[in-house]
Structures are given as C-alpha cells and as structure tokens.
Design a protein around this motif. Structure first.
Motif, PDB file in Angstrom:
ATOM      1  N   MET A  44      44.597  42.768  31.555  1.00  0.00           N
ATOM      2  CA  MET A  44      44.649  42.616  33.015  1.00  0.00           C
ATOM      3  C   MET A  44      45.360  43.794  33.650  1.00  0.00           C
ATOM      4  O   MET A  44      46.400  44.244  33.155  1.00  0.00           O
ATOM      5  CB  MET A  44      45.402  41.325  33.387  1.00  0.00           C
ATOM      6  CG  MET A  44      44.734  40.047  32.948  1.00  0.00           C
ATOM      7  SD  MET A  44      43.374  39.520  33.969  1.00  0.00           S
ATOM      8  CE  MET A  44      42.111  40.678  33.655  1.00  0.00           C
ATOM      9  N   TYR A  45      44.804  44.289  34.757  1.00  0.00           N
ATOM     10  CA  TYR A  45      45.422  45.391  35.492  1.00  0.00           C
ATOM     11  C   TYR A  45      46.852  45.033  35.892  1.00  0.00           C
ATOM     12  O   TYR A  45      47.777  45.840  35.746  1.00  0.00           O
ATOM     13  CB  TYR A  45      44.585  45.703  36.731  1.00  0.00           C
ATOM     14  CG  TYR A  45      45.230  46.687  37.684  1.00  0.00           C
ATOM     15  CD1 TYR A  45      45.311  48.039  37.365  1.00  0.00           C
ATOM     16  CD2 TYR A  45      45.765  46.257  38.897  1.00  0.00           C
ATOM     17  CE1 TYR A  45      45.906  48.942  38.238  1.00  0.00           C
ATOM     18  CE2 TYR A  45      46.354  47.151  39.772  1.00  0.00           C
ATOM     19  CZ  TYR A  45      46.426  48.495  39.441  1.00  0.00           C
ATOM     20  OH  TYR A  45      47.012  49.384  40.298  1.00  0.00           O
ATOM     21  N   ASP A  46      47.042  43.795  36.363  1.00  0.00           N
ATOM     22  CA  ASP A  46      48.371  43.354  36.799  1.00  0.00           C
ATOM     23  C   ASP A  46      49.370  43.395  35.642  1.00  0.00           C
ATOM     24  O   ASP A  46      50.527  43.801  35.809  1.00  0.00           O
ATOM     25  CB  ASP A  46      48.316  41.923  37.365  1.00  0.00           C
ATOM     26  CG  ASP A  46      47.090  41.681  38.219  1.00  0.00           C
ATOM     27  OD1 ASP A  46      45.976  41.804  37.674  1.00  0.00           O
ATOM     28  OD2 ASP A  46      47.240  41.364  39.407  1.00  0.00           O
ATOM     29  N   ASP A  47      48.907  42.991  34.445  1.00  0.00           N
ATOM     30  CA  ASP A  47      49.784  43.009  33.267  1.00  0.00           C
ATOM     31  C   ASP A  47      50.147  44.430  32.869  1.00  0.00           C
ATOM     32  O   ASP A  47      51.276  44.701  32.453  1.00  0.00           O
ATOM     33  CB  ASP A  47      49.107  42.300  32.091  1.00  0.00           C
ATOM     34  CG  ASP A  47      48.958  40.810  32.314  1.00  0.00           C
ATOM     35  OD1 ASP A  47      49.701  40.280  33.160  1.00  0.00           O
ATOM     36  OD2 ASP A  47      48.104  40.184  31.670  1.00  0.00           O
ATOM     37  N   TYR A  70      47.455  54.272  34.222  1.00  0.00           N
ATOM     38  CA  TYR A  70      47.309  53.895  35.629  1.00  0.00           C
ATOM     39  C   TYR A  70      45.954  54.364  36.175  1.00  0.00           C
ATOM     40  O   TYR A  70      45.240  53.592  36.827  1.00  0.00           O
ATOM     41  CB  TYR A  70      48.428  54.498  36.470  1.00  0.00           C
ATOM     42  CG  TYR A  70      48.215  54.307  37.961  1.00  0.00           C
ATOM     43  CD1 TYR A  70      48.493  53.084  38.571  1.00  0.00           C
ATOM     44  CD2 TYR A  70      47.702  55.338  38.745  1.00  0.00           C
ATOM     45  CE1 TYR A  70      48.269  52.899  39.925  1.00  0.00           C
ATOM     46  CE2 TYR A  70      47.471  55.160  40.101  1.00  0.00           C
ATOM     47  CZ  TYR A  70      47.763  53.945  40.688  1.00  0.00           C
ATOM     48  OH  TYR A  70      47.530  53.757  42.036  1.00  0.00           O
ATOM     49  N   ARG A  89      43.073  51.769  37.152  1.00  0.00           N
ATOM     50  CA  ARG A  89      42.862  51.680  38.602  1.00  0.00           C
ATOM     51  C   ARG A  89      41.442  52.025  39.009  1.00  0.00           C
ATOM     52  O   ARG A  89      40.886  51.424  39.919  1.00  0.00           O
ATOM     53  CB  ARG A  89      43.851  52.632  39.308  1.00  0.00           C
ATOM     54  CG  ARG A  89      43.765  52.616  40.833  1.00  0.00           C
ATOM     55  CD  ARG A  89      44.296  51.313  41.393  1.00  0.00           C
ATOM     56  NE  ARG A  89      44.276  51.294  42.839  1.00  0.00           N
ATOM     57  CZ  ARG A  89      43.204  51.017  43.582  1.00  0.00           C
ATOM     58  NH1 ARG A  89      42.053  50.735  42.986  1.00  0.00           N
ATOM     59  NH2 ARG A  89      43.264  51.008  44.888  1.00  0.00           N
ATOM     60  N   THR A  99      41.415  42.761  37.737  1.00  0.00           N
ATOM     61  CA  THR A  99      42.568  42.080  38.314  1.00  0.00           C
ATOM     62  C   THR A  99      42.529  40.603  37.920  1.00  0.00           C
ATOM     63  O   THR A  99      41.541  40.121  37.367  1.00  0.00           O
ATOM     64  CB  THR A  99      42.546  42.195  39.845  1.00  0.00           C
ATOM     65  OG1 THR A  99      41.340  41.581  40.325  1.00  0.00           O
ATOM     66  CG2 THR A  99      42.571  43.652  40.286  1.00  0.00           C
ATOM     67  N   ARG A 100      43.583  39.899  38.232  1.00  0.00           N
ATOM     68  CA  ARG A 100      43.605  38.468  37.937  1.00  0.00           C
ATOM     69  C   ARG A 100      42.501  37.737  38.707  1.00  0.00           C
ATOM     70  O   ARG A 100      41.918  36.782  38.202  1.00  0.00           O
ATOM     71  CB  ARG A 100      44.975  37.883  38.296  1.00  0.00           C
ATOM     72  CG  ARG A 100      46.083  38.322  37.362  1.00  0.00           C
ATOM     73  CD  ARG A 100      47.349  37.522  37.559  1.00  0.00           C
ATOM     74  NE  ARG A 100      48.411  38.037  36.726  1.00  0.00           N
ATOM     75  CZ  ARG A 100      48.571  37.735  35.438  1.00  0.00           C
ATOM     76  NH1 ARG A 100      47.730  36.910  34.867  1.00  0.00           N
ATOM     77  NH2 ARG A 100      49.555  38.255  34.743  1.00  0.00           N
ATOM     78  N   VAL A 131      50.384  47.020  34.875  1.00  0.00           N
ATOM     79  CA  VAL A 131      51.365  47.515  35.850  1.00  0.00           C
ATOM     80  C   VAL A 131      52.755  46.995  35.492  1.00  0.00           C
ATOM     81  O   VAL A 131      53.740  47.742  35.496  1.00  0.00           O
ATOM     82  CB  VAL A 131      50.980  47.084  37.277  1.00  0.00           C
ATOM     83  CG1 VAL A 131      52.100  47.418  38.255  1.00  0.00           C
ATOM     84  CG2 VAL A 131      49.691  47.786  37.702  1.00  0.00           C
ATOM     85  N   THR A 132      52.831  45.710  35.164  1.00  0.00           N
ATOM     86  CA  THR A 132      54.110  45.113  34.778  1.00  0.00           C
ATOM     87  C   THR A 132      54.662  45.768  33.514  1.00  0.00           C
ATOM     88  O   THR A 132      55.857  46.062  33.418  1.00  0.00           O
ATOM     89  CB  THR A 132      53.950  43.600  34.548  1.00  0.00           C
ATOM     90  OG1 THR A 132      53.432  43.000  35.736  1.00  0.00           O
ATOM     91  CG2 THR A 132      55.268  42.958  34.202  1.00  0.00           C
ATOM     92  N   GLU A 152      46.902  28.917  37.908  1.00  0.00           N
ATOM     93  CA  GLU A 152      46.943  30.086  38.784  1.00  0.00           C
ATOM     94  C   GLU A 152      46.470  29.790  40.197  1.00  0.00           C
ATOM     95  O   GLU A 152      46.658  30.592  41.095  1.00  0.00           O
ATOM     96  CB  GLU A 152      46.117  31.217  38.175  1.00  0.00           C
ATOM     97  CG  GLU A 152      46.692  31.692  36.863  1.00  0.00           C
ATOM     98  CD  GLU A 152      46.399  33.144  36.606  1.00  0.00           C
ATOM     99  OE1 GLU A 152      45.973  33.836  37.538  1.00  0.00           O
ATOM    100  OE2 GLU A 152      46.604  33.575  35.481  1.00  0.00           O
TER     101      GLU A 152
END
Length: 635
Positions: free
Chosen positions: A375-378, A468, A472, A478-479, A380-381, A531
């Motif tokens: 996941m993109y969000d993961d 990134y 991106r 994404t989620r 980034v984290t 979610e």
C-alpha cells in the motif's frame, strides 16, 4: 484501578513480546555466529534471510510437505540470486522478473506479504560480495542454513502441543446461547468471533491445499456462528414466535453445556444428545428450524472431528492455479500493481549499485526493499519511521563507537540491538533504531563509525526518494484503491459459488473446495468493515451484508444438493434457474426478482426457500450498488 489495569496490560504485552521475539533473536544470532565462525562474516546476509523464513514459520505446526516447500523456496530464491550475480544483463533481467513473478505467485488479498521471505532471500543474497567461482561455496552455505532452519522448525513442532486452542470456540457457543434468549440479538458479538475463527482457519498458500485438523475445526465453528449471525440479522425486527420459545431454551442450554464440556478426547455424550435434539427438530418449520438443524449438524461434525486426527485435502487442480495466475496479470489487480512497482524499484537499485560501484551501495537496495510495501500509505509510513529511526540509530551507534574499547564490544552491542529489534513491532519507528544500529555497528568495523553513519543516511535518502517516485507515479495503490479491489473480489466470489452449485447438480463436489473461498470472503469483509469504506461506508455495509447473505444461501444450497437426492427433472430446473441467476450476476443490471420464475423449482426442504431468498438478495445488492459509487467498482 485504571493504572493497575494499564500496568497489567503493559506486563502482558511485554511477556507476549518476549515469548515471540526471543526465539527469533536466538535463532538469528546463533546462526549468524555459526556462519561467521565457519565461513566468514561476509556471509551474514544468509543468516538474515534464513531468520526471516524462521520468523514467518516458527509459530506454525508445519507438515513434512510444508517443510520441504520452505526448504525448496529458500534454495530456489538463492539459486536465482546467484544466477543474477553473473553479469549485469542477468542482474537487471532477473531483478525485473523474479520479484514480479514471485509476488504474483505468493501473495493474495488475504496475505499481502506472502512474497516477503522469497524475495528478501533473492535480494539479500545478491548483496553478498562474491564472484563466479564463489557460487558453489555460497550455495553450500545456503543449504547449511536451510538445513538448520528445517531442523529447528522440526524440533519446535515436536514440542508444540497438538491440542487446538478452544477458548474462542467456547466463547462463541456461549454468545450464541445468550442471543437465543433475547428479543434483539447482538449480531456484532457473534460476527467478531466468527471473523477471528476464519483468520485462524486460513491456511495461506499451501500448494497441496491441505489444512490441519485445527484449521478445519475453526472453520466448522465459524460456519456455526455464521449461520447464527445470518438468522439473528434477519430476525432483528421480527417477533419471537411462541412455539420457538421452548426449542430456543433447549438449544441454548445445550450450547452452554457444550461450551463447558467439549474436549479433544471423547465427546460421546454430547454427540448423543446433539443427535437426539436434531431428530426432535426435523419437522421445525423455516427460519428457526433451519438455524436449529444447521447449528446441530455442524456441531456434531465439529465434536466428532475434535478427537480425530485427519487432515483435509483438496484435489490438486493445475488449471485453477494457471487461471489464478492469469487473473493476477491485469493492471487493475492489486497484486500485479504492487509486483510491478517492487520489480521496478529493485531493478533501478541494482542498476545504481552496479554502475556506480560505490562503497556499501547495497544499502540502497536493502532500504528500498524494506520500505516498498503493497500500500502507498504503508510505504509513506515506513519511509517516515525509517528516517526517524535511522537518524536516532546512527547517533546512538556513533556515540557507542566512540567509547567502545574494542571490536568484541561492537559484536556485543550488535547482539543486544538484534534482540531489541525482534522484540519491537515491525513498521513502527522504534524498530528501525535497532535495525540501523545493527547495520551501522557491523559496517563500522571496516569503515569506521563516522563513515558508516554517513553512508547509511545517504543511501536511505536515495532509497526513500526512489520508492516515493515509483509509488507515487507508477500504478499507485492507496487504501481506497485496495478497498475498491476488495469489493470487486467479493462480488466475483459469487460467480465461484454459482459454479460450485452448477457442478453439484451434475456430480458430487468435495465441499472442502469452499473452505478457502469462504475464509477469504470473510477476512476481506472484516478488513473492509474495520476501515469503513470511504465516502460510501453506509452503502458499503449494506452491500456487504447482501453479499454475505448470498454466500450463506449458496453454501447452504450446495450442502442440500449433496445431502438430498433430486430427480433428473428437478436437476434440470435447478440448472435452468442457476443459468438465469448467473446472467443477472454477470450483467450487473438491476432486475425485479419476480422476473425469474420459481414455481417449477423442486419443492424440497429449504431449497426453494433459499433460492427465492438468493435472487431477492442479489436484486437488492445490485439495486444498492446502482445508487452509489459501487457499480463502477464492480465493473
């Protein structure tokens, strides 16, 4: 009282971390120092990848076939890594293909990181400095480490208890029993236990599709709680009929007794009473009668299997595996998008390493692999946590290096940091502190403290920038995109169930083929439920409820087709009805449930009722989807 409770929670959490983390740390450190002593410290990455395989498998009770598969996986990945090291053309070609293919083969919506042990072996083995003549030597070391891994997993299996954890089963039976005696049942409490059992029943990517006795028992109890939740959901607003009061009380008392008495040695008395109650309820009419019989039949099956040691196996179907792989090769598929991003990241990293020839440039590939997540969000984290953790880890290690009196103290520091790393939660900012400390400590032996810190931070920054850009701009997931993919998968599962029903009309189909499908369905539903589902959360909840009902009804019809003998004429009408329903499902167009004629369906116990319910729920699901943003997702 509050602080006392909080203190207890901290102590419980610490004990759990020690219980799970110390065996991993001990295995890694023992293997690392054995390899260091026998073959040299430059082969430390072999211990790292073997430790990862141990991490993923040490809690499982593995079969002999699964042990062989783990060993084969390690050696295949290692062999491809050696092949990739022969020249730059093979390096770039295999780093483009291996992560892509392996991720598609080993990942699923339920197990997003199934690819990890194989790909980390492929990537990290390439980070070892070796030449063409060293390949046989490296393969021997990898085989030695793999043998140690299999041996340790075998020893652990020997000491593991064969008993299944039945505490959740007992809680579930008591919960259902309690809900039978109230006017408005708490369906959520039953579903929470049901979802937990489905996760326990998930057998992952088992090539032979063998699931253990414990997994099968969890699955059967999950079905019991699914039937109960299905009934209570439909009966929330309905008045409890007077004739059901006594049977409800009798079933409730029996479930409480079963929760107290179930065991894994002898359930003869419980089985005898369950059969007596089942015979008594044979003539109970629809709805409650269906629940009553379903719960008792499944409970009888579970009680019998609790003291039987049989494994359950699907027929190996090569065509199905090939079809699954083809299905993943689509740009709108979650696995393919991530696999492609991982492949691009690793190819670019190794191109930079080989073309630049910079010292310790392997840290680019190492960091890039760790922070590239499905996941993109993961991702980034991970980038944020790794940056923070790396800075702190570099500072701490540099200060220690300044005061360390000798090389042996650095090895001691490395051992402490490794142990702390295994005790931390993966992905959080604390773990990279210890991971960085380990890497910098080892590098400082040859580079010196300040040089090791500088290289570590520089290469981490380059890896973070690369990840990134790829995440991106190249098929970002994404989620929200993942949730849309899950919704689409859940809808597609309805086709699988209709196919099973069509086959069941013609010949007997092993119902174990439904095991993984139903488990996957509920795990994905649970993830979406937690979610929320974004802008259409309320509509999504109602839509998922309809899909859940469709699955329950299809599964019950499949059981009836296997337990009741139908005439040729009846089978012809069932096949005709299934064809009509399949067309509606495929077209995704809203339809009136009265369009499908049911009056010629066979008048068999439950079947015509379930068929009518099925088409009503399918019509409702498509109507809800057409009113919201869900319909484009289904297409």
């Amino acid at each position: 009282m509050k602080s006392l409770k909080h203190g207890r929670n901290i102590w419980t959490d610490l004990k759990q971390r020690l219980k799970e983390g110390l065996p991993k740390a001990a295995f890694y450190l023992a293997l690392f120092y054995v390899i260091w002593y026998l073959f040299g410290p430059e082969y430390g990455f072999v211990a790292s990848v073997t430790g990862t395989a141990f991490d993923f498998n040490f809690k499982k009770r593995l079969t002999a076939l699964e042990m062989v598969m783990i060993a084969a996986t390690q050696m295949i990945a290692c062999s491809f890594a050696c092949l990739a090291s022969l020249n730059i053309v093979l390096r770039l070609t295999l780093n483009a293909l291996f992560p892509l293919v392996w991720t598609l083969l080993r990942s699923s919506p339920v197990d997003n990181i199934g690819y990890f042990p194989g790909v980390i072996t492929f990537v990290f083995i390439q980070l070892i400095p070796f030449g063409r003549k060293d390949i046989p030597h490296l393969l021997v070391i990898a085989a030695f480490a793999t043998a140690v891994l299999v041996g340790m997993l075998t020893v652990i299996k020997f000491f593991k208890s064969k008993k299944i954890d039945d505490s959740l089963l007992r809680d579930g039976l008591r919960t259902v029993a309690a809900q039978l005696n109230v006017k408005k049942a708490d369906v959520g409490a039953i579903q929470d236990i049901e979802y937990m059992l489905y996760r326990r029943a998930y057998s992952g990517h088992n090539v032979a599709h063998i699931f253990s006795r414990g997994e099968h028992i969890y699955y059967i109890f999950a079905l019991i709680f699914q039937r109960a939740a299905y009934f209570f959901t439909d009966q929330r607003q309905a008045k409890i009929k007077e004739w059901t009061v006594e049977p409800r009380k009798e079933l409730s008392e029996f479930l409480v007794r079963a929760a107290d008495e179930i065991n894994q040695q002898d359930n003869a008395l419980l089985l005898e009473d369950a059969r007596r109650l089942l015979k008594k309820g044979e003539d109970f009419p629809e709805r409650f009668g269906s629940l009553y019989r379903n719960v008792l039949r499944l409970l009888i099956l579970a009680l019998r299997e609790m003291h039987e040691g049989n494994s359950h196996k699907e027929r190996f179907d090569l065509a199905r595996y090939i079809q699954d792989f083809k299905n993943h090769l689509q740009l709108n598929k979650f696995q393919f998008r991530f696999a492609l991003r991982l492949s691009i990241v690793m190819t670019v990293c190794f191109a930079i390493m080989d073309l630049s020839g910079a010292e310790h440039a392997y840290w680019i590939a190492l960091n890039a692999f760790v922070i590239t997540r499905p996941m993109y969000d993961d991702s980034v984290t991970r980038v944020q946590s790794r940056l923070i953790g790396s800075v702190v880890g570099c500072v701490v290690t540099y200060l220690f290096y300044m005061i360390a009196p000798g090389e042996w103290y650095i090895y001691l520091y490395f051992s402490v940091m490794i142990t702390c790393m295994y005790l931390c939660t993966p992905g959080k900012w604390v773990q990279p502190i210890f991971a960085t400390s380990c890497g910098v400590a080892m590098a400082s032996i040859s580079l010196g403290g300040s040089a090791a810190v500088g290289y570590r931070l520089l290469y981490l920054g380059l890896a973070a920038a690369l990840v990134y850009v790829v995440n991106r701009f190249i098929f970002p997931s994404t989620r929200q995109k993942r949730n849309e993919f899950y919704i689409h998968e859940l809808y597609q599962m309805q086709k699988f169930y209709l196919d099973i029903l069509k086959q069941s009309v013609k010949h007997r189909v092993s119902l174990t083929v439904l095991h993984n499908a139903l488990v996957n369905f509920h795990i994905l539903c649970d993830d979406l439920r937690k979610e929320g589902g974004g802008e259409y959360s309320e509509d999504l909840r109602n839509f998922l409820l309809c899909l859940w009902r469709l699955m329950a009804e299809a599964e019950q019809m499949a059981v009836i087709l296997h337990t009741v003998k139908f005439s040729k004429e009846e089978c012809r009408w069932i096949s005709k009805w299934l064809d009509e329903v399949s067309k509606k499902l495929e077209s995704r167009e809203v339809f009136d449930p009265n369009e499908i004629v049911l009056h010629e369906m066979p008048d068999r116990p439950n079947f015509s009722y379930l068929a009518a319910r099925y088409q009503q729920n399918l019509s409702a699901a498509l109507r809800m989807a057409s009113w919201t943003q869900l319909m484009p997702v289904l297409k």
